[in-house]
Design an enzyme around this catalytic site. Structure first.
Site, PDB file in Angstrom:
ATOM      1  CG  HIS A  72      36.988  21.290  54.573  1.00  0.00           C
ATOM      2  ND1 HIS A  72      35.733  21.812  54.334  1.00  0.00           N
ATOM      3  CD2 HIS A  72      37.759  21.677  53.529  1.00  0.00           C
ATOM      4  CE1 HIS A  72      35.750  22.493  53.200  1.00  0.00           C
ATOM      5  NE2 HIS A  72      36.971  22.420  52.696  1.00  0.00           N
ATOM      6  CG  ASP A 117      34.461  31.729  51.994  1.00  0.00           C
ATOM      7  OD1 ASP A 117      35.562  31.904  51.431  1.00  0.00           O
ATOM      8  OD2 ASP A 117      33.727  30.756  51.748  1.00  0.00           O
ATOM      9  NE  ARG A 177      39.415  32.760  46.171  1.00  0.00           N
ATOM     10  CZ  ARG A 177      39.392  31.671  46.925  1.00  0.00           C
ATOM     11  NH1 ARG A 177      38.590  31.607  47.970  1.00  0.00           N
ATOM     12  NH2 ARG A 177      40.165  30.652  46.652  1.00  0.00           N
ATOM     13  CB  SER A 231      38.265  30.252  51.328  1.00  0.00           C
ATOM     14  OG  SER A 231      37.064  29.616  51.024  1.00  0.00           O
ATOM     15  CE  LYS A 240      34.409  27.819  53.428  1.00  0.00           C
ATOM     16  NZ  LYS A 240      34.306  27.817  51.991  1.00  0.00           N
TER      17      LYS A 240
HETATM   18  N1  URA Z   1      37.001  25.235  49.138  1.00  0.00           N
HETATM   19  C1  URA Z   1      36.697  26.361  49.830  1.00  0.00           C
HETATM   20  O1  URA Z   1      35.878  26.349  50.742  1.00  0.00           O
HETATM   21  N2  URA Z   1      37.325  27.498  49.479  1.00  0.00           N
HETATM   22  C2  URA Z   1      38.241  27.576  48.504  1.00  0.00           C
HETATM   23  O2  URA Z   1      38.775  28.641  48.254  1.00  0.00           O
HETATM   24  C3  URA Z   1      38.542  26.398  47.788  1.00  0.00           C
HETATM   25  C4  URA Z   1      37.908  25.224  48.142  1.00  0.00           C
END
Ligand code: URA
Length: 431
Positions: free
Chosen positions: A82, A161, A168, A183, A187
């Site tokens: 990621h 999320d 947010r 966040s 995932k």
């Molecule tokens: N990427 C994400 O998935 N979440 C965040 O809060 C910031 C970047």
């Protein structure tokens, strides 16, 4: 429990219990509290922070808010990566085939681009017919058969999320280390990878402006992953110059093909570094992993593997043999340097925004994008330039957008009489 008590406690800097955090996530998902209460809570977290235990509890409750993908029939070591996002970051499209060639199972859930950062799924849709919405069964079948698959998140994974991120985004509460860590990691942990390698960016156009803050975020995410029983490591890397030489879906896909054919540049260096890190977490010796990555590319096996994955997901892979099929917009303009000197910085965010103006990026979540919109950078940070040199070329199918894009790209190049200090691409590795 009363929701406003949680806001009050966090406002005063108190540490929430696991039960209180569970109640927070349940309230977000059930819709039982209004958005303004959730937003007030988020702002209290931005201002007062969270302890590691709170951040871990928040991550796990968010992960559990929706569907959790099961490893099912997939045999072997499952890996994932990621990146916290950046302009011209196409490393996934190089790392997935390289690791798949070397026997790992790469089950990659990716996103679309929003705003000035590009999305892996958008770039893959440069191949006509490519299906990025695989069912769980198709996803695991293709991972098993080819060694890699890249698909979008489903509506059912981590709904907490989705709701929190949307709030947010409009309440200036994105740039908080515990909120970003929970966040991202909720995932990642909702999928089944045994190994997760993170690329945490700092610099222009990223959430973390300094290497130190990116290091703190990376450290917390690694600890969360380990607490959840996964092998996790994180590279802290600079985004003070766009990673590749091109921005825009077709252009970035061409950049990926160049690297898979052996080109050496920042994109190649970071992709190989992350691939080696993934292999090392999966038990490989680092030196052997480095040699194997080089060989996967120089033998052409990684490019062939990408063709196999694109075809398995329904895409027409002809452009991987003939990159000219990945066309650029029909109108083009050059950006000319107006003074001599050294390029001290290229503002990636401004380049990404120019690509949005010309149709290559989204302003809103459901906007269509033009894959042919492109910005090609001819010089990079540290290069010497002369008055009259061509800094970049911009392509678009929307002629009327080009004046604004040219102005924006011109402003993205910072030219000075003295050369800049050498930019370090890979600042640190946290394991
Ligand atoms: N990427 C994400 O998935 N979440 C965040 O809060 C910031 C970047």
């Amino acid at each position: 429990m009363i929701f406003t008590d949680l806001i009050e406690k966090k406002k005063r800097g108190g540490e929430l219990t696991e039960r209180e955090i569970k109640f927070f996530v349940e309230s977000v998902c059930s819709g039982s509290v209004p958005d303004y209460c959730i937003s007030a809570f988020l702002m209290a977290v931005v201002l007062k922070g969270m302890t590691f235990n709170e951040t871990l509890a928040l991550t796990l409750c968010m992960r559990d808010s929706g569907e959790i993908l099961r490893k099912g029939e997939i045999k072997g070591v499952c890996v994932d990566k990621h990146s916290t996002g950046g302009v011209s970051d196409s490393t996934t499209l190089i790392i997935v085939p390289v690791c798949a060639v070397l026997g790992l199972k790469f089950a990659k859930l990716s996103g679309r681009g929003l705003g000035y950062t590009g999305g892996t799924i958008d770039k893959l849709e440069s191949f006509r017919g490519f299906n990025a919405q695989l069912s769980e069964g198709e996803f695991t079948r293709i991972v098993n058969e080819t060694g890699g698959a890249i698909s979008g998140h489903t509506a059912q994974t981590v709904p907490a999320d989705k709701k929190l991120y949307a709030l947010r985004d409009v309440t200036c509460t994105v740039d908080s280390i515990p909120l970003i860590a929970s966040s991202v990691m909720s995932k990642k942990l909702a999928s089944f990878a045994d190994v997760i390698v993170l690329d945490v960016k700092y610099g222009s156009g990223t959430f973390m402006k300094t290497a130190e803050s990116a290091e703190e975020l990376a450290g917390i995410m690694v600890e969360i992953g380990k607490a959840a029983g996964r092998k996790v490591s994180a590279a802290v890397t600079s985004m003070n110059c766009p990673l590749g030489n091109s921005v825009g879906c077709n252009a970035e896909m061409r950049g990926v093909i160049d690297v898979l054919k052996g080109a050496e540049n920042d994109l190649a260096a970071l992709s190989k570094f992350l691939a080696v890190q993934i292999l090392a977490c999966a038990g490989w010796d680092k030196k052997e992993a480095e040699a194997a990555c080089e060989n996967a590319i120089s033998s052409g096996a990684a490019l062939n593997k990408l063709k196999e994955i694109v075809r398995a997901q329904g895409g027409d892979a002809a452009a991987l043999d003939d990159p000219e099929l990945l066309r650029y917009g029909k109108y083009k303009r050059e950006i000319i340097c107006d003074k001599g000197g050294f390029i001290n910085k290229i503002d990636g965010e401004a380049i990404g925004r120019a690509n949005v103006i010309t149709g290559g990026g989204r302003r809103k979540k459901d906007d269509a994008i033009d894959h042919e919109s492109a910005v090609l950078l001819h010089l990079r940070t540290g290069d010497e330039t002369r008055r009259g040199s061509v800094l970049a070329t911009v392509f678009s199918n929307d002629e009327g957008s080009l004046d604004d894009a040219v102005r924006m790209i011109q402003g993205a190049f910072y030219v000075s009489d003295v050369p800049p200090e050498k930019e370090i691409l890979i600042h640190k590795l946290i394991v």
